[in-house]
Design a protein around this motif. Structure first.
Motif, PDB file in Angstrom:
ATOM      1  N   GLY A  65      11.286  57.121  48.100  1.00  0.00           N
ATOM      2  CA  GLY A  65      12.067  55.896  48.009  1.00  0.00           C
ATOM      3  C   GLY A  65      13.556  56.113  47.890  1.00  0.00           C
ATOM      4  N   HIS A  66      13.956  57.291  47.458  1.00  0.00           N
ATOM      5  CA  HIS A  66      15.390  57.512  47.227  1.00  0.00           C
ATOM      6  C   HIS A  66      15.903  58.881  47.686  1.00  0.00           C
ATOM      7  CE1 HIS A  66      13.207  58.690  43.572  1.00  0.00           C
ATOM      8  NE2 HIS A  66      14.093  59.647  43.474  1.00  0.00           N
ATOM      9  N   ALA A  69       0.578  51.242  53.744  1.00  0.00           N
ATOM     10  CA  ALA A  69       1.989  50.883  53.562  1.00  0.00           C
ATOM     11  C   ALA A  69       2.694  50.986  54.915  1.00  0.00           C
ATOM     12  CB  ALA A  69       2.658  51.813  52.549  1.00  0.00           C
ATOM     13  N   THR A  70       3.700  50.147  55.116  1.00  0.00           N
ATOM     14  CA  THR A  70       4.389  50.127  56.410  1.00  0.00           C
ATOM     15  C   THR A  70       5.759  50.784  56.381  1.00  0.00           C
ATOM     16  OG1 THR A  70       5.241  47.919  55.931  1.00  0.00           O
ATOM     17  CG2 THR A  70       3.158  48.059  57.160  1.00  0.00           C
ATOM     18  N   PHE A 107       6.651  54.119  48.267  1.00  0.00           N
ATOM     19  CA  PHE A 107       7.278  54.441  46.985  1.00  0.00           C
ATOM     20  C   PHE A 107       6.886  53.406  45.919  1.00  0.00           C
ATOM     21  CE2 PHE A 107      11.053  53.617  44.270  1.00  0.00           C
ATOM     22  CZ  PHE A 107      11.095  54.809  43.571  1.00  0.00           C
ATOM     23  N   ILE A 108       6.922  52.134  46.285  1.00  0.00           N
ATOM     24  CA  ILE A 108       6.575  51.056  45.353  1.00  0.00           C
ATOM     25  C   ILE A 108       5.090  51.115  44.991  1.00  0.00           C
ATOM     26  CG2 ILE A 108       6.345  48.543  45.152  1.00  0.00           C
ATOM     27  CD1 ILE A 108       8.997  48.396  46.822  1.00  0.00           C
ATOM     28  N   GLY A 166       4.559  54.086  42.709  1.00  0.00           N
ATOM     29  CA  GLY A 166       5.171  53.793  41.407  1.00  0.00           C
ATOM     30  C   GLY A 166       4.343  52.828  40.590  1.00  0.00           C
ATOM     31  N   ASN A 167       3.817  51.797  41.242  1.00  0.00           N
ATOM     32  CA  ASN A 167       2.976  50.810  40.540  1.00  0.00           C
ATOM     33  C   ASN A 167       1.660  51.420  40.077  1.00  0.00           C
ATOM     34  OD1 ASN A 167       4.871  48.782  40.808  1.00  0.00           O
ATOM     35  ND2 ASN A 167       3.917  47.907  42.625  1.00  0.00           N
ATOM     36  N   SER A 168       1.075  52.279  40.894  1.00  0.00           N
ATOM     37  CA  SER A 168      -0.198  52.892  40.511  1.00  0.00           C
ATOM     38  C   SER A 168       0.002  53.894  39.378  1.00  0.00           C
ATOM     39  CB  SER A 168      -0.880  53.540  41.700  1.00  0.00           C
ATOM     40  OG  SER A 168      -0.170  54.671  42.133  1.00  0.00           O
ATOM     41  N   MET A 169       1.155  54.563  39.361  1.00  0.00           N
ATOM     42  CA  MET A 169       1.433  55.513  38.293  1.00  0.00           C
ATOM     43  C   MET A 169       1.706  54.786  36.970  1.00  0.00           C
ATOM     44  SD  MET A 169       3.631  58.337  40.385  1.00  0.00           S
ATOM     45  CE  MET A 169       3.757  59.551  39.079  1.00  0.00           C
ATOM     46  N   ALA A 170       2.362  53.637  37.064  1.00  0.00           N
ATOM     47  CA  ALA A 170       2.657  52.856  35.866  1.00  0.00           C
ATOM     48  C   ALA A 170       1.382  52.270  35.243  1.00  0.00           C
ATOM     49  CB  ALA A 170       3.631  51.738  36.203  1.00  0.00           C
TER      50      ALA A 170
END
Length: 83
Positions: free
Chosen positions: A35-36, A66-67, A73-74, A77-81
């Motif tokens: 993502g960055h 994901a596209t 990245f999102i 990140g959401n699954s890790m959170a």
């Protein structure tokens, strides 16, 4: 047999209906940086080639549906959170 494997003209083909394959640890690691950072930056950070990073991102995009890199990245990140 052919009709059972493919949608009719009224149905939409969806690749996300197939069983999903979980991401490998390395795919998750690369996706978390995607993502960055650029592929070259990720490669240097992880000590792998930029082409290997491309492969990991491509595989993760295919597996998750994901596209974009940012979408991947999102998702990661959401699954890790959630853990």
């Amino acid at each position: 047999m052919f009709a059972a494997r493919f949608p009719t003209t009224n149905e939409q083909l969806s690749f996300n209906t197939f069983r999903t394959t979980p991401l490998t640890e390395r795919e998750i690691e690369v996706a978390a940086l995607a993502g960055h950072r650029s592929n070259v930056e990720i490669a240097e950070h992880l000590g792998i080639s930029a082409r290997t990073v491309e492969n990991h991102i491509s595989n993760a995009l295919r597996k998750t549906g994901a596209t974009s890199r940012n979408g991947l990245f999102i998702l990661v990140g959401n699954s890790m959170a959630a853990r």
